[in-house]
Design a protein around this motif. Structure first.
Motif, short mmCIF file in Angstrom:
data_model
loop_
_atom_site.label_atom_id
_atom_site.label_comp_id
_atom_site.label_asym_id
_atom_site.label_seq_id
_atom_site.Cartn_x
_atom_site.Cartn_y
_atom_site.Cartn_z
N ASN A 178 4.98 3.04 -12.52
CA ASN A 178 5.76 2.00 -11.85
C ASN A 178 5.15 1.52 -10.53
O ASN A 178 5.75 0.70 -9.84
N ARG A 179 3.98 1.99 -10.19
CA ARG A 179 3.39 1.68 -8.88
C ARG A 179 3.20 0.18 -8.66
O ARG A 179 3.45 -0.32 -7.58
N PHE A 180 2.74 -0.52 -9.66
CA PHE A 180 2.51 -1.96 -9.51
C PHE A 180 3.82 -2.67 -9.24
O PHE A 180 3.91 -3.54 -8.36
N ALA A 239 0.82 -1.21 0.00
CA ALA A 239 0.00 0.00 0.00
C ALA A 239 0.86 1.26 0.00
O ALA A 239 0.58 2.21 -0.74
N VAL A 240 1.91 1.25 0.82
CA VAL A 240 2.80 2.42 0.87
C VAL A 240 3.54 2.57 -0.46
O VAL A 240 3.61 3.67 -1.03
N ALA A 241 4.08 1.48 -0.99
CA ALA A 241 4.84 1.54 -2.24
C ALA A 241 3.98 1.96 -3.42
O ALA A 241 4.46 2.60 -4.35
N SER A 242 2.70 1.62 -3.39
CA SER A 242 1.83 1.97 -4.52
C SER A 242 1.55 3.48 -4.59
O SER A 242 1.02 3.95 -5.59
N GLN A 243 1.94 4.20 -3.55
CA GLN A 243 1.76 5.65 -3.55
C GLN A 243 2.97 6.40 -4.12
O GLN A 243 2.93 7.61 -4.28
N TYR A 275 6.52 -1.36 -7.88
CA TYR A 275 6.95 -0.99 -6.54
C TYR A 275 6.22 -1.81 -5.48
O TYR A 275 6.81 -2.27 -4.50
N ALA A 276 4.92 -1.98 -5.68
CA ALA A 276 4.12 -2.75 -4.71
C ALA A 276 4.58 -4.19 -4.65
O ALA A 276 4.70 -4.76 -3.55
N ILE A 277 4.87 -4.79 -5.78
CA ILE A 277 5.34 -6.18 -5.81
C ILE A 277 6.69 -6.29 -5.11
O ILE A 277 6.91 -7.18 -4.28
N LEU A 278 7.61 -5.40 -5.44
CA LEU A 278 8.94 -5.43 -4.82
C LEU A 278 8.85 -5.20 -3.32
O LEU A 278 9.54 -5.87 -2.54
N ALA A 279 8.02 -4.28 -2.91
CA ALA A 279 7.86 -4.01 -1.47
C ALA A 279 7.28 -5.23 -0.76
O ALA A 279 7.73 -5.60 0.33
#
Length: 161
Positions: A101-103, A91-95, A105-109
């Motif tokens: 690149n949000r998706f 949730a934080v990374a998707s922001q 970032y969310a996967i990597l996080a």
């Protein structure tokens, strides 16, 4: 008088310790447990007398200071911690920006969170969900039970502290 939360934590520790001792004796046996303030259930195929023997040894070893018996790698606490860390980090990374690149970032996080989750889960067990000091915990009975909708054998372990 012990608080209800500490009774649950002590029972949870004894549940883990009993499963660990049983696994030491019978590596091919797979057991699961569920604790509350009055005791705990052990689910899986094990004879009642063998389970009682493992519980007695587990309690003796916890009383002797073997606190690591209270921590179990398959504990539901670890699963809950992994889910929470993964969800929050995604949730934080998707922001983050850039937007395209949000998706990723969310996967990597989430993957990063899942890598640290076992350590955090162990700490959560040690500090929040188990209490390895039995402090007068006694096993009153171990009874085989039928649980609706469960195929495995269930044993109810009633405790008192």
């Amino acid at each position: 008088m012990f608080s209800s939360a500490n009774r649950v934590r002590r029972n949870h520790a004894l549940e883990h310790a009993a499963i660990t001792v049983t696994t030491e004796r019978h590596p091919d046996v797979f057991l699961r447990g569920r604790s509350n303030s009055r005791g705990f259930y052990i689910f899986g195929e094990i004879a009642g007398d063998e389970l009682r023997s493992a519980i007695d040894e587990a309690l003796r070893r916890l009383n002797a200071g073997e606190s690591e018996l209270a921590i179990h790698p398959r504990c539901g606490t670890n699963l809950a911690v992994a889910g929470i860390l993964s969800g929050v980090s995604a949730a934080v990374a998707s922001q983050l920006k850039p937007r395209q690149n949000r998706f990723s970032y969310a996967i990597l996080a989430s993957l990063g969170a899942l890598m640290i989750a076992p350590r955090v889960g162990t700490v959560a067990q040690r500090r929040l969900t188990t209490l390895a000091a039995p402090a007068g915990l006694r096993v009153l009975s171990v009874n085989r039970k039928r649980v609706p909708f469960m195929r495995d054998t269930a044993h109810w372990v009633r405790t008192e502290s």
